[in-house]
Design a protein around this motif. Sequence first.
Motif, short mmCIF file in Angstrom:
data_model
loop_
_atom_site.label_atom_id
_atom_site.label_comp_id
_atom_site.label_asym_id
_atom_site.label_seq_id
_atom_site.Cartn_x
_atom_site.Cartn_y
_atom_site.Cartn_z
N SER A 1 4.50 10.21 -13.95
CA SER A 1 5.14 10.72 -12.74
C SER A 1 6.21 9.74 -12.25
CB SER A 1 4.10 10.98 -11.65
OG SER A 1 3.44 9.79 -11.30
N GLU A 2 5.98 8.44 -12.42
CA GLU A 2 6.98 7.44 -12.04
C GLU A 2 8.26 7.60 -12.86
OE1 GLU A 2 7.24 2.68 -12.62
OE2 GLU A 2 5.38 3.44 -11.73
N ARG A 3 8.12 7.81 -14.16
CA ARG A 3 9.30 8.00 -15.01
C ARG A 3 10.04 9.28 -14.66
NH1 ARG A 3 5.89 5.90 -19.07
NH2 ARG A 3 5.35 7.96 -19.80
N ARG A 4 9.30 10.34 -14.31
CA ARG A 4 9.95 11.59 -13.92
C ARG A 4 10.74 11.41 -12.62
NH1 ARG A 4 4.93 15.51 -15.40
NH2 ARG A 4 5.37 15.67 -17.63
N ILE B 1 12.04 8.63 -11.48
CA ILE B 1 13.23 7.81 -11.79
C ILE B 1 14.29 8.67 -12.46
CG2 ILE B 1 14.06 5.92 -13.24
CD1 ILE B 1 11.37 4.52 -12.67
N GLN B 2 13.89 9.56 -13.36
CA GLN B 2 14.84 10.42 -14.04
C GLN B 2 15.51 11.37 -13.05
OE1 GLN B 2 15.71 10.05 -17.31
NE2 GLN B 2 17.34 11.44 -16.73
N GLU B 3 14.76 11.88 -12.07
CA GLU B 3 15.34 12.75 -11.05
C GLU B 3 16.36 11.99 -10.22
OE1 GLU B 3 12.24 14.52 -8.74
OE2 GLU B 3 11.35 15.52 -10.47
N LEU C 1 18.12 9.38 -11.16
CA LEU C 1 19.29 9.16 -12.01
C LEU C 1 20.13 10.43 -12.14
CD1 LEU C 1 17.75 6.93 -14.81
CD2 LEU C 1 19.41 6.24 -13.08
N ASP C 2 19.48 11.59 -12.25
CA ASP C 2 20.20 12.85 -12.34
C ASP C 2 20.99 13.11 -11.06
OD1 ASP C 2 19.26 13.27 -14.88
OD2 ASP C 2 17.65 14.63 -14.26
N GLU C 3 20.35 12.86 -9.90
CA GLU C 3 21.02 13.05 -8.61
C GLU C 3 22.20 12.09 -8.47
OE1 GLU C 3 18.26 12.81 -5.38
OE2 GLU C 3 16.95 14.32 -6.26
#
Length: 91
Positions: free
Chosen positions: A69-72, A74-76, A78-80
């Motif tokens: 969940s932490e990686r998800r 962080i990915q969100e 980065l996408d934003e």
Amino acid sequence: MRAGHIRDTRAMAASPRCGAGTRGGLACRAPAVRGRLRCRMHGGAPGSGAPWGNRNAQKHGAFTQERISERRAIQELLDEAGKLLGELDPD
């Protein structure tokens, strides 16, 4: 040895063989250790073989629910951030 001596190798030839596969893909031809299915080189000797349990596997926690969940998250983020940069610089 005397020249007229005949070797009796029937017992040796009839002994059970190791059932391990070799790197070449063929079966091991060494005699199995008494009472076992493998030869002394493939696990028939006392103390040979892998240790009990999975001591070689390190517990690193990279695939726990918390880390996933932490990686998800962080990915969100980065996408934003990428979308914001795209809006600021429309080149």
